[in-house]
Design a protein around this motif. Structure first.
Motif, PDB file in Angstrom:
ATOM      1  N   LYS A   1       0.836  -1.187   0.000  1.00  0.00           N
ATOM      2  CA  LYS A   1       0.000   0.000   0.000  1.00  0.00           C
ATOM      3  C   LYS A   1       0.873   1.239   0.000  1.00  0.00           C
ATOM      4  O   LYS A   1       2.009   1.225   0.460  1.00  0.00           O
ATOM      5  N   ARG A   2       0.324   2.322  -0.517  1.00  0.00           N
ATOM      6  CA  ARG A   2       1.088   3.570  -0.564  1.00  0.00           C
ATOM      7  C   ARG A   2       1.382   4.033   0.861  1.00  0.00           C
ATOM      8  O   ARG A   2       0.471   4.130   1.693  1.00  0.00           O
ATOM      9  N   PHE A   3       2.657   4.305   1.101  1.00  0.00           N
ATOM     10  CA  PHE A   3       3.080   4.760   2.420  1.00  0.00           C
ATOM     11  C   PHE A   3       3.807   6.099   2.347  1.00  0.00           C
ATOM     12  O   PHE A   3       4.216   6.651   3.367  1.00  0.00           O
TER      13      PHE A   3
ATOM     14  N   PHE B   1      20.571   8.726 -11.967  1.00  0.00           N
ATOM     15  CA  PHE B   1      19.486   9.305 -11.196  1.00  0.00           C
ATOM     16  C   PHE B   1      18.753   8.200 -10.443  1.00  0.00           C
ATOM     17  O   PHE B   1      18.620   7.080 -10.943  1.00  0.00           O
ATOM     18  N   ALA B   2      18.271   8.539  -9.263  1.00  0.00           N
ATOM     19  CA  ALA B   2      17.473   7.612  -8.465  1.00  0.00           C
ATOM     20  C   ALA B   2      16.086   8.210  -8.258  1.00  0.00           C
ATOM     21  O   ALA B   2      15.839   9.379  -8.578  1.00  0.00           O
ATOM     22  N   VAL B   3      15.185   7.397  -7.727  1.00  0.00           N
ATOM     23  CA  VAL B   3      13.858   7.875  -7.341  1.00  0.00           C
ATOM     24  C   VAL B   3      13.719   7.649  -5.848  1.00  0.00           C
ATOM     25  O   VAL B   3      13.897   6.525  -5.363  1.00  0.00           O
ATOM     26  N   HIS B   4      13.389   8.703  -5.126  1.00  0.00           N
ATOM     27  CA  HIS B   4      13.224   8.630  -3.683  1.00  0.00           C
ATOM     28  C   HIS B   4      11.762   8.790  -3.301  1.00  0.00           C
ATOM     29  O   HIS B   4      11.050   9.622  -3.878  1.00  0.00           O
ATOM     30  N   LEU B   5      11.330   7.970  -2.372  1.00  0.00           N
ATOM     31  CA  LEU B   5       9.999   8.097  -1.783  1.00  0.00           C
ATOM     32  C   LEU B   5      10.186   8.685  -0.391  1.00  0.00           C
ATOM     33  O   LEU B   5      10.712   8.016   0.506  1.00  0.00           O
ATOM     34  N   ASP B   6       9.792   9.954  -0.248  1.00  0.00           N
ATOM     35  CA  ASP B   6      10.015  10.666   1.022  1.00  0.00           C
ATOM     36  C   ASP B   6      11.467  10.547   1.473  1.00  0.00           C
ATOM     37  O   ASP B   6      11.772  10.325   2.652  1.00  0.00           O
ATOM     38  N   GLY B   7      12.376  10.662   0.519  1.00  0.00           N
ATOM     39  CA  GLY B   7      13.796  10.658   0.842  1.00  0.00           C
ATOM     40  C   GLY B   7      14.462   9.303   0.852  1.00  0.00           C
ATOM     41  O   GLY B   7      15.685   9.216   1.016  1.00  0.00           O
ATOM     42  N   ARG B   8      13.703   8.224   0.670  1.00  0.00           N
ATOM     43  CA  ARG B   8      14.275   6.871   0.683  1.00  0.00           C
ATOM     44  C   ARG B   8      14.338   6.323  -0.737  1.00  0.00           C
ATOM     45  O   ARG B   8      13.336   6.320  -1.459  1.00  0.00           O
TER      46      ARG B   8
ATOM     47  N   ALA C   1       6.808   9.885 -11.454  1.00  0.00           N
ATOM     48  CA  ALA C   1       5.408  10.195 -11.752  1.00  0.00           C
ATOM     49  C   ALA C   1       4.528   8.955 -11.598  1.00  0.00           C
ATOM     50  O   ALA C   1       3.384   9.054 -11.121  1.00  0.00           O
ATOM     51  N   GLU C   2       5.039   7.783 -11.991  1.00  0.00           N
ATOM     52  CA  GLU C   2       4.266   6.546 -11.826  1.00  0.00           C
ATOM     53  C   GLU C   2       4.002   6.260 -10.355  1.00  0.00           C
ATOM     54  O   GLU C   2       2.904   5.846  -9.976  1.00  0.00           O
ATOM     55  N   TRP C   3       5.024   6.454  -9.516  1.00  0.00           N
ATOM     56  CA  TRP C   3       4.848   6.206  -8.084  1.00  0.00           C
ATOM     57  C   TRP C   3       3.938   7.248  -7.457  1.00  0.00           C
ATOM     58  O   TRP C   3       3.125   6.928  -6.584  1.00  0.00           O
ATOM     59  N   ASP C   4       4.041   8.492  -7.912  1.00  0.00           N
ATOM     60  CA  ASP C   4       3.158   9.540  -7.383  1.00  0.00           C
ATOM     61  C   ASP C   4       1.701   9.287  -7.761  1.00  0.00           C
ATOM     62  O   ASP C   4       0.785   9.726  -7.051  1.00  0.00           O
TER      63      ASP C   4
ATOM     64  N   VAL D   1      -3.583   0.855  -2.949  1.00  0.00           N
ATOM     65  CA  VAL D   1      -2.747  -0.310  -3.241  1.00  0.00           C
ATOM     66  C   VAL D   1      -1.911  -0.058  -4.496  1.00  0.00           C
ATOM     67  O   VAL D   1      -2.410   0.427  -5.508  1.00  0.00           O
ATOM     68  N   VAL D   2      -0.636  -0.379  -4.406  1.00  0.00           N
ATOM     69  CA  VAL D   2       0.271  -0.183  -5.540  1.00  0.00           C
ATOM     70  C   VAL D   2      -0.043  -1.199  -6.641  1.00  0.00           C
ATOM     71  O   VAL D   2      -0.141  -2.397  -6.380  1.00  0.00           O
ATOM     72  N   ASP D   3      -0.199  -0.698  -7.867  1.00  0.00           N
ATOM     73  CA  ASP D   3      -0.514  -1.557  -9.007  1.00  0.00           C
ATOM     74  C   ASP D   3       0.660  -1.549  -9.980  1.00  0.00           C
ATOM     75  O   ASP D   3       0.807  -0.616 -10.769  1.00  0.00           O
ATOM     76  N   PRO D   4       1.516  -2.583  -9.943  1.00  0.00           N
ATOM     77  CA  PRO D   4       2.683  -2.618 -10.843  1.00  0.00           C
ATOM     78  C   PRO D   4       2.311  -2.544 -12.318  1.00  0.00           C
ATOM     79  O   PRO D   4       3.102  -2.043 -13.127  1.00  0.00           O
ATOM     80  N   LEU D   5       1.124  -3.025 -12.687  1.00  0.00           N
ATOM     81  CA  LEU D   5       0.731  -3.001 -14.090  1.00  0.00           C
ATOM     82  C   LEU D   5       0.513  -1.588 -14.601  1.00  0.00           C
ATOM     83  O   LEU D   5       0.515  -1.365 -15.816  1.00  0.00           O
ATOM     84  N   SER D   6       0.343  -0.634 -13.708  1.00  0.00           N
ATOM     85  CA  SER D   6       0.171   0.764 -14.100  1.00  0.00           C
ATOM     86  C   SER D   6       1.492   1.515 -14.102  1.00  0.00           C
ATOM     87  O   SER D   6       1.506   2.734 -14.233  1.00  0.00           O
ATOM     88  N   MET D   7       2.608   0.777 -13.972  1.00  0.00           N
ATOM     89  CA  MET D   7       3.926   1.399 -13.855  1.00  0.00           C
ATOM     90  C   MET D   7       4.894   0.796 -14.875  1.00  0.00           C
ATOM     91  O   MET D   7       5.881   0.136 -14.529  1.00  0.00           O
ATOM     92  N   PRO D   8       4.640   0.989 -16.177  1.00  0.00           N
ATOM     93  CA  PRO D   8       5.457   0.322 -17.196  1.00  0.00           C
ATOM     94  C   PRO D   8       6.917   0.760 -17.207  1.00  0.00           C
ATOM     95  O   PRO D   8       7.805  -0.056 -17.470  1.00  0.00           O
ATOM     96  N   VAL D   9       7.204   2.025 -16.941  1.00  0.00           N
ATOM     97  CA  VAL D   9       8.595   2.479 -16.963  1.00  0.00           C
ATOM     98  C   VAL D   9       9.364   1.871 -15.792  1.00  0.00           C
ATOM     99  O   VAL D   9      10.506   1.427 -15.933  1.00  0.00           O
ATOM    100  N   THR D  10       8.714   1.809 -14.638  1.00  0.00           N
ATOM    101  CA  THR D  10       9.342   1.169 -13.476  1.00  0.00           C
ATOM    102  C   THR D  10       9.646  -0.292 -13.770  1.00  0.00           C
ATOM    103  O   THR D  10      10.748  -0.783 -13.467  1.00  0.00           O
TER     104      THR D  10
END
Length: 234
Positions: free
Chosen positions: A7-9, A22-29, A52-55, A60-69
């Motif tokens: 789930k989104r945290f 480049f990295a992608v950070h979620l709230d700094g992590r 943008a996909e994570w934002d 609930v996180v849906d990997p199918l909606s995150m093709p670049v990831t």
């Protein structure tokens, strides 16, 4: 019992410069791949697309909606560790390229194949230094070794990220030449996809469309278009 779903945290996803890219950070992590490797991207546009996909995730996180990831994860976890094997697999398409196997009849189909495929083969000869020869029928006949060597060198020099995208461009179209044409921008991706479907379109005109098959083709075309976009991000 249903599988556990993440789930989104986090509140915010950001693209951040790091050593090597480049990295992608979620709230700094920093995000990691499924194999727990560091998710280090080669370009800022790719990192921004992943952020943008994570934002965009809600609940609930849906990997199918995150093709670049997913493509970036595949590049790091799967393609990187077996780069040579993946490259060799794609080079093999050149020796049995879709564009080289032609119908003997009817003449209308012969003409359609020639109109769609000959310009691509001519482009490959001029741009890639690889002249592949068409033949009539489906029995395999080896292509010139020097042409395959030229194509092989170009495939093997691709980065893991480029190769992850290139794998889909080639395997979905059935053509190493069309894969290169997409990667290098010879024609737009929609045009190249249509060139890969000459035979199928002919069959549809004669026998009608199959709804289930059309749904599958729609999914495959979307994957082809995404692969082109991902390759451009590299």
């Amino acid at each position: 019992m249903s599988a556990w779903k993440q789930k989104r945290f986090w509140q915010q996803a950001d693209a951040v410069p790091v050593d090597g890219g480049f990295a992608v950070h979620l709230d700094g992590r920093a995000i990691k791949t499924p194999a727990k490797a560091a998710l280090v991207l080669p370009t800022k546009p790719m990192a921004e697309a992943i952020a943008a996909e994570w934002d965009a995730q809600d609940g609930v996180v849906d990997p199918l909606s995150m093709p670049v990831t997913r493509s970036a994860n595949a590049a790091i976890d799967k393609v990187g560790p077996q780069h040579r094997e993946v490259a060799d697999l794609l080079v093999a398409y050149g020796d049995s390229d879709l564009l080289c196997y032609r119908a003997e009849a009817p003449q209308e189909l012969v003409d359609r194949q020639q109109a769609a495929w000959d310009p691509a083969l001519d482009w490959a000869a001029a741009t890639l230094g690889a002249r592949l020869s068409p033949r009539v029928g489906v029995i395999h006949a080896a292509q010139p070794p020097e042409a395959l060597a030229a194509l092989s060198a170009r495939v093997h020099e691709k980065t893991a990220f480029q190769l992850a995208a290139f794998h889909d461009l080639v395997s979905l179209s059935g053509s190493l030449v069309l894969g290169f044409a997409a990667a290098l921008g010879w024609r737009d991706a929609d045009d190249l996809w249509d060139r890969s479907r000459v035979d199928e379109r002919w069959q549809q005109e004669k026998w009608g469309k199959d709804e289930d098959e059309e749904a599958l083709v729609h999914v495959r075309k979307a994957a082809f278009l995404h692969a082109k976009q991902f390759h451009d991000m590299c």
